[in-house]
Design an enzyme around this catalytic site. Structure first.
Site, short mmCIF file in Angstrom:
data_model
loop_
_atom_site.label_atom_id
_atom_site.label_comp_id
_atom_site.label_asym_id
_atom_site.label_seq_id
_atom_site.Cartn_x
_atom_site.Cartn_y
_atom_site.Cartn_z
N HIS A 102 2.89 13.10 7.91
CA HIS A 102 1.70 13.75 8.45
C HIS A 102 1.84 13.85 9.97
O HIS A 102 2.00 12.85 10.65
CB HIS A 102 0.43 12.96 8.10
CG HIS A 102 -0.06 13.22 6.72
ND1 HIS A 102 -1.37 13.06 6.36
CD2 HIS A 102 0.58 13.66 5.61
CE1 HIS A 102 -1.52 13.36 5.07
NE2 HIS A 102 -0.34 13.72 4.61
N TYR A 148 -11.16 12.82 8.81
CA TYR A 148 -12.12 11.81 9.22
C TYR A 148 -13.40 12.53 9.64
O TYR A 148 -13.37 13.37 10.54
CB TYR A 148 -11.59 10.99 10.39
CG TYR A 148 -10.43 10.08 10.04
CD1 TYR A 148 -10.65 8.75 9.70
CD2 TYR A 148 -9.12 10.54 10.08
CE1 TYR A 148 -9.60 7.91 9.40
CE2 TYR A 148 -8.05 9.70 9.78
CZ TYR A 148 -8.29 8.39 9.43
OH TYR A 148 -7.25 7.56 9.13
N PRO A 188 -10.77 -0.51 8.13
CA PRO A 188 -9.70 0.39 7.71
C PRO A 188 -9.70 1.75 8.40
O PRO A 188 -8.79 2.55 8.16
CB PRO A 188 -9.94 0.54 6.21
CG PRO A 188 -11.41 0.28 6.04
CD PRO A 188 -11.76 -0.75 7.06
N LYS A 204 -4.80 0.34 10.24
CA LYS A 204 -3.95 -0.61 10.97
C LYS A 204 -3.64 -1.90 10.21
O LYS A 204 -2.83 -2.70 10.68
CB LYS A 204 -4.61 -0.98 12.31
CG LYS A 204 -4.69 0.20 13.28
CD LYS A 204 -3.32 0.78 13.53
CE LYS A 204 -3.38 2.04 14.36
NZ LYS A 204 -2.15 2.82 14.29
N TYR A 250 -2.77 5.96 16.93
CA TYR A 250 -2.72 6.20 15.49
C TYR A 250 -1.31 6.12 14.94
O TYR A 250 -1.07 5.50 13.90
CB TYR A 250 -3.34 7.57 15.17
CG TYR A 250 -3.73 7.72 13.71
CD1 TYR A 250 -5.02 7.46 13.28
CD2 TYR A 250 -2.81 8.12 12.75
CE1 TYR A 250 -5.38 7.58 11.96
CE2 TYR A 250 -3.14 8.23 11.42
CZ TYR A 250 -4.44 7.98 11.03
OH TYR A 250 -4.78 8.07 9.71
#
Length: 389
Positions: free
Chosen positions: A72, A200, A292, A296, A384
């Site tokens: 991704h 998200y 979550p 991580k 990220y």
């Protein structure tokens, strides 16, 4: 029984540590309180930072991940009418890999068995002794036998509820915790993902996440009350909430189907300091928990394994103890940065019960700034995909 490193916990952290050490000729025994089948039945997230991808390559267990995993290069962030993509590749030069934690664990078990290294399953009454001496040991019951394992070092990879952290005297450890006033209701469904990248989303309904395990297996989450129960959520109710919590374009193209797994997870942030006491070294959830939102948990465990495996290899290869002495300091420096990112990302998109109108406007302004500012997006992307070890 005698080994060089006793590893308590047969999840991905303990397995990865054992594999990296085993490839350097360091003997390990893994002690796991559950059966192998039970460990492999656990459904967990699977967004892997580049650091973890490289560790799996070093461990010789990356072939199936590269064949079946989904790279991704960005993610979608949405809040109300604001929707934008954060381009990991353009901002950082790298990406993340979507590959289920269960599959990582399966690959590591296969490698351990090929290595011929022992694992004691269904171990009960696990206790640590003399961890502040030069002769630590672990006692347990397995297959109806009382077993004592003497070793040079103990790696506590046994999660938040395991015995390792509790073996550090209470007056010698400091624990930091934040409990969030909501949970995540998650389902797994045999449906194609609504989008090829993660989404998200924050809305008046609360947080939602659209994720996947493969091209045919989707993982979705919605924010819920932490005291709620899955029996209160029919599949139809879940899909209605998800549609109301993500941008309309995605809601309209969402393919629904029966859930094959449904659960509610509470959210909290937790850190234990130090991560070392005597000959005991904590790894992963035994030392820290993150919400979550930032993906991580597994990745932080992997960074612990990086620091600890590097230190132990140096100790056994040339007698250098420096990295072992610095393990807790080095690991915690990265842990707290990941805790910050996970806390920030959680507060960015969730609805809190005590939010005032001012708080909501600040949340909207933060999302708007992130959508418009390249430096802010670069900061998010760097965190990220994973900060360097």
């Amino acid at each position: 029984m005698r080994t060089q490193v006793a590893i308590i916990g047969g999840g991905p952290a303990g397995l990865l540590l054992g594999q990296l050490l085993g490839l350097h000729g360091i003997d390990t025994i893994i002690i796991e309180r559950q059966s192998k089948a039970h460990v492999l039945s656990r459904i967990r997230a699977g967004v892997l930072e580049q650091g973890l991808v490289q560790l799996l390559e070093r461990a010789g267990v990356a072939d199936r991940m590269h064949a079946e995993g989904l790279p991704h290069e960005g993610t979608i962030v949405a809040h109300g009418a604001t929707e934008f993509r954060v381009d990991f590749r353009a901002l950082t030069g790298t990406s993340v890999m979507v590959y289920g934690q269960t599959e990582v664990t399966r690959d590591l078990y296969a490698a351990r068995e090929q290595l011929g290294a022992p694992t004691l399953f269904e171990a009960q009454n696990v206790a640590l002794h003399d961890i502040d001496s030069d002769t630590p040991r672990v006692t347990l019951t397995a297959a109806g036998q009382e077993i004592t394992i003497t070793c040079d070092y103990i790696a506590g990879c046994d999660g938040f509820h395991g015995p390792s952290r509790q073996a550090i005297p209470q007056d010698k450890r400091r624990e930091f915790e934040k409990v969030y006033p909501f949970g995540w209701l998650g389902i797994l469904s045999e449906t194609p993902p609504v989008h090829h990248e993660l989404i998200y989303s924050g809305s008046d309904q609360g947080f939602a996440l659209c994720s996947m395990r493969s091209h045919r297996l989707s993982r979705y989450y919605v924010q819920c009350d932490v005291t709620d129960h899955v029996d209160n959520w029919s599949d139809d109710r879940f899909w209605d909430r998800l549609r109301a919590s993500i941008p309309d374009a995605f809601a309209q193209s969402l393919v629904t189907g029966p859930s094959i797994e449904k659960s509610i997870a509470p959210l909290r942030s937790f850190v234990c300091e130090p991560m070392r006491w005597g000959r005991l070294f904590l790894c992963g959830d035994a030392a820290h928990i993150v919400p979550p939102t930032g993906a991580k948990g597994l990745n932080l465990a992997a960074s612990d394994v990086h620091y600890l495996s590097t230190a132990l290899i140096a100790r056994y290869s040339d007698g250098d103890d420096h990295a072992l002495e610095q393990y807790s300091h080095n690991a915690l420096a990265r842990v707290w940065k990941a805790e910050r990112f996970s806390w920030w990302f959680t507060t960015l998109l969730h609805r809190f019960p005590d939010q005032t109108p001012f708080d909501l406007r600040m949340q909207q302004a933060e999302v708007a700034f992130l959508s418009e500012n390249a430096a802010a997006q670069r900061s998010m992307a760097e965190n990220y995909v994973g900060l360097p070890y």
